[in-house]
Design a protein around this motif. Structure first.
Motif, PDB file in Angstrom:
ATOM      1  N   LEU A 244      -2.816  10.375   8.955  1.00 59.01           N
ATOM      2  CA  LEU A 244      -4.131  11.030   8.421  1.00 59.01           C
ATOM      3  C   LEU A 244      -5.121   9.948   8.211  1.00 59.01           C
ATOM      4  O   LEU A 244      -4.968   8.980   7.419  1.00 59.01           O
ATOM      5  CB  LEU A 244      -3.867  11.516   7.195  1.00 59.01           C
ATOM      6  CG  LEU A 244      -5.003  12.241   6.386  1.00 59.01           C
ATOM      7  CD1 LEU A 244      -5.201  13.415   6.941  1.00 59.01           C
ATOM      8  CD2 LEU A 244      -4.501  12.406   4.732  1.00 59.01           C
ATOM      9  N   LYS A 245      -6.367  10.021   9.029  1.00 56.30           N
ATOM     10  CA  LYS A 245      -7.225   9.063   8.849  1.00 56.30           C
ATOM     11  C   LYS A 245      -8.386   9.425   7.470  1.00 56.30           C
ATOM     12  O   LYS A 245      -8.266  10.520   7.121  1.00 56.30           O
ATOM     13  CB  LYS A 245      -8.381   9.295  10.030  1.00 56.30           C
ATOM     14  CG  LYS A 245      -7.832   8.617  11.305  1.00 56.30           C
ATOM     15  CD  LYS A 245      -8.830   8.797  12.369  1.00 56.30           C
ATOM     16  CE  LYS A 245      -8.344   8.013  13.948  1.00 56.30           C
ATOM     17  NZ  LYS A 245      -9.481   8.172  14.826  1.00 56.30           N
ATOM     18  N   GLU A 284     -12.949  12.892   2.200  1.00 62.39           N
ATOM     19  CA  GLU A 284     -13.246  13.256   3.657  1.00 62.39           C
ATOM     20  C   GLU A 284     -12.129  12.822   4.438  1.00 62.39           C
ATOM     21  O   GLU A 284     -11.607  11.504   4.382  1.00 62.39           O
ATOM     22  CB  GLU A 284     -14.383  12.799   4.332  1.00 62.39           C
ATOM     23  CG  GLU A 284     -14.745  13.231   5.737  1.00 62.39           C
ATOM     24  CD  GLU A 284     -16.104  12.935   6.069  1.00 62.39           C
ATOM     25  OE1 GLU A 284     -16.356  13.336   7.518  1.00 62.39           O
ATOM     26  OE2 GLU A 284     -16.646  12.194   5.610  1.00 62.39           O
ATOM     27  N   VAL A 285     -11.224  13.387   5.457  1.00 61.41           N
ATOM     28  CA  VAL A 285     -10.071  13.108   6.225  1.00 61.41           C
ATOM     29  C   VAL A 285     -10.262  13.403   7.478  1.00 61.41           C
ATOM     30  O   VAL A 285     -11.259  14.279   7.852  1.00 61.41           O
ATOM     31  CB  VAL A 285      -8.840  13.616   5.451  1.00 61.41           C
ATOM     32  CG1 VAL A 285      -8.643  13.039   4.120  1.00 61.41           C
ATOM     33  CG2 VAL A 285      -8.713  15.290   5.461  1.00 61.41           C
ATOM     34  N   LYS A 290      -6.942  16.653  14.891  1.00 64.18           N
ATOM     35  CA  LYS A 290      -7.900  17.465  14.408  1.00 64.18           C
ATOM     36  C   LYS A 290      -9.105  16.657  14.019  1.00 64.18           C
ATOM     37  O   LYS A 290      -9.258  15.312  14.400  1.00 64.18           O
ATOM     38  CB  LYS A 290      -7.453  18.223  13.292  1.00 64.18           C
ATOM     39  CG  LYS A 290      -6.401  19.034  13.612  1.00 64.18           C
ATOM     40  CD  LYS A 290      -6.013  19.755  12.240  1.00 64.18           C
ATOM     41  CE  LYS A 290      -4.575  20.610  12.689  1.00 64.18           C
ATOM     42  NZ  LYS A 290      -4.264  21.536  11.613  1.00 64.18           N
ATOM     43  N   LYS A 291     -10.302  17.410  13.979  1.00 58.72           N
ATOM     44  CA  LYS A 291     -11.422  16.755  13.833  1.00 58.72           C
ATOM     45  C   LYS A 291     -11.511  16.521  12.142  1.00 58.72           C
ATOM     46  O   LYS A 291     -10.979  16.812  11.333  1.00 58.72           O
ATOM     47  CB  LYS A 291     -12.562  17.780  14.078  1.00 58.72           C
ATOM     48  CG  LYS A 291     -12.816  18.299  15.500  1.00 58.72           C
ATOM     49  CD  LYS A 291     -13.847  19.345  15.580  1.00 58.72           C
ATOM     50  CE  LYS A 291     -13.750  19.716  17.194  1.00 58.72           C
ATOM     51  NZ  LYS A 291     -15.074  20.663  17.394  1.00 58.72           N
ATOM     52  N   ARG A 292     -12.628  15.510  11.926  1.00 55.09           N
ATOM     53  CA  ARG A 292     -12.915  15.091  10.561  1.00 55.09           C
ATOM     54  C   ARG A 292     -13.388  16.441   9.862  1.00 55.09           C
ATOM     55  O   ARG A 292     -14.069  17.271  10.321  1.00 55.09           O
ATOM     56  CB  ARG A 292     -14.178  14.148  10.362  1.00 55.09           C
ATOM     57  CG  ARG A 292     -13.956  12.987  11.053  1.00 55.09           C
ATOM     58  CD  ARG A 292     -15.225  12.022  11.134  1.00 55.09           C
ATOM     59  NE  ARG A 292     -15.740  11.781   9.875  1.00 55.09           N
ATOM     60  CZ  ARG A 292     -16.646  10.659   9.895  1.00 55.09           C
ATOM     61  NH1 ARG A 292     -16.975   9.930  10.658  1.00 55.09           N
ATOM     62  NH2 ARG A 292     -17.050  10.515   8.498  1.00 55.09           N
ATOM     63  N   ALA A 295     -12.141  17.123   2.238  1.00 56.36           N
ATOM     64  CA  ALA A 295     -10.744  17.120   1.880  1.00 56.36           C
ATOM     65  C   ALA A 295     -10.377  18.514   1.142  1.00 56.36           C
ATOM     66  O   ALA A 295      -9.397  19.052   1.358  1.00 56.36           O
ATOM     67  CB  ALA A 295     -10.606  15.968   0.705  1.00 56.36           C
ATOM     68  N   GLN A 296     -11.548  19.307   0.932  1.00 54.36           N
ATOM     69  CA  GLN A 296     -11.352  20.585   0.233  1.00 54.36           C
ATOM     70  C   GLN A 296     -10.734  21.532   1.363  1.00 54.36           C
ATOM     71  O   GLN A 296      -9.815  22.262   1.293  1.00 54.36           O
ATOM     72  CB  GLN A 296     -12.801  21.373   0.114  1.00 54.36           C
ATOM     73  CG  GLN A 296     -12.711  22.627  -0.516  1.00 54.36           C
ATOM     74  CD  GLN A 296     -14.009  23.378  -0.686  1.00 54.36           C
ATOM     75  OE1 GLN A 296     -15.081  22.640  -0.743  1.00 54.36           O
ATOM     76  NE2 GLN A 296     -14.010  24.712  -1.149  1.00 54.36           N
ATOM     77  N   VAL A 297     -10.911  21.274   2.948  1.00 55.28           N
ATOM     78  CA  VAL A 297     -10.670  21.995   3.991  1.00 55.28           C
ATOM     79  C   VAL A 297      -9.352  21.632   4.218  1.00 55.28           C
ATOM     80  O   VAL A 297      -8.453  22.630   4.439  1.00 55.28           O
ATOM     81  CB  VAL A 297     -11.488  21.870   5.114  1.00 55.28           C
ATOM     82  CG1 VAL A 297     -11.151  22.744   6.498  1.00 55.28           C
ATOM     83  CG2 VAL A 297     -12.864  22.649   4.878  1.00 55.28           C
TER      84      VAL A 297
END
Length: 311
Positions: A244-245, A284-285, A290-292, A295-297
């Motif tokens: 997880l970036k 933000e992750v 997957k794309k950036r 964090a809510q998503v």
């Protein structure tokens, strides 16, 4: 003034653009690193400096080594009065340094003698500096050891990222470069020797640095995340072993007795991770493959839950 420009990445484009748009100088040639293969197809990519230079109709050279007798002879034939260097990526020989009438000057993205070397912008943020800047120096045979001609200071705010600081330094450095060249031409430039005892070094970034060590303080982790945004990025491991970036974070006034790396709370827009000291909010992750995303998503997809341990 008759100038040869040497530079490679986007940071250097700012200085070259300023020289071109000033209309005061003759750019005899642009020297940049050779095109390098990149990506899955190993397609050769032009350097940002080459792209800009060609768009301006400038002559571009890409020697493997500028120190070769053949290339030094070419520089002699060009007869530059000044060589301007900005993040070029090769060392210049004593012969090249002494070739132009006014020598060679370098646009360096730090407040020298702090952060000599290859990655001064990243290190300024990673080390928690409150300010950075650009130093224009008269080059000598050492690594960023030359006498300083002028500086500009740029503040670093609590959430400033490397990308944001890079852009600010690029623009401020380009403006300062034009001022310094004017002083050189007028004979009013003053060179101040560096205090070598105060020197620090920004060595090449190590890939191991990208892995977040949650046992460090929240401030240290926050600095690392900011310093590696937008490149090369930081990452952690989820309980399922997937990467997880982490792209965005904020400092908090929270504390926790939980083990470092524990998700202690999930909110509507972010989640909170215990560190060796303090708690960091993650905003933000980028999940593996997957794309950036905010964090809510990530949380809406049940990305992490309270009690999960990041490693």
């Amino acid at each position: 003034m008759r100038i040869v420009f040497m530079g490679t990445p986007d940071f250097a484009v700012g200085s070259l653009q300023a020289l071109c748009e000033s209309g005061k100088h003759e750019i005899l040639a642009v020297v940049t690193q050779p095109d390098r293969p990149k990506g899955r197809g190993n397609k050769l990519l032009q350097t940002p400096v080459k792209e800009y230079a060609l768009a301006q109709g400038l002559t571009v050279y890409q020697p493997q080594k500028v120190k070769t007798p053949e290339f030094v002879e070419l520089l002699h034939e060009l007869q530059p009065e000044l060589i301007v260097v900005a993040a070029f990526g090769q060392f210049l020989s004593k012969e090249i340094l002494e070739l132009p009438k006014y020598g060679c000057i370098n646009v360096h993205a730090s407040l020298l003698p702090k952060y000599r070397g290859a990655a001064p912008i990243q290190y300024a943020i990673i080390k928690g500096e409150k300010e950075s800047g650009v130093t224009i120096m008269q080059m000598d045979i050492g690594m960023d050891t030359g006498a300083m001609l002028d500086k500009v200071v740029v503040p670093i705010e609590e959430n400033t990222t490397m990308g944001e600081l890079h852009y600010a330094l690029r623009e401020q450095g380009a403006a300062l470069l034009l001022q310094v060249i004017d002083k050189i031409a007028a004979g009013t430039a003053v060179a101040e020797p560096q205090d070598n005892e105060q020197a620090t070094y920004a060595t090449l970034l190590d890939r191991s640095m990208e892995h977040i060590d949650w046992s460090k303080t929240a401030q240290e982790v926050h600095n690392l995340i900011r310093g590696f945004n937008p490149a090369p990025s930081t990452f952690t491991k989820l309980p399922n072993g997937k990467g997880l970036k982490i792209w965005g974070s904020k400092m908090t006034d929270k504390n926790s007795a939980a083990a470092a790396g524990t998700v202690i709370e999930t909110g509507k827009h972010s989640f909170f991770v215990a560190c060796g000291e303090g708690v960091l909010e993650i905003t933000e992750v980028q999940p593996e493959s997957k794309k950036r995303m905010p964090a809510q998503v990530f949380l809406n997809g049940r990305g992490v839950q309270e009690g999960d341990l990041l490693a």
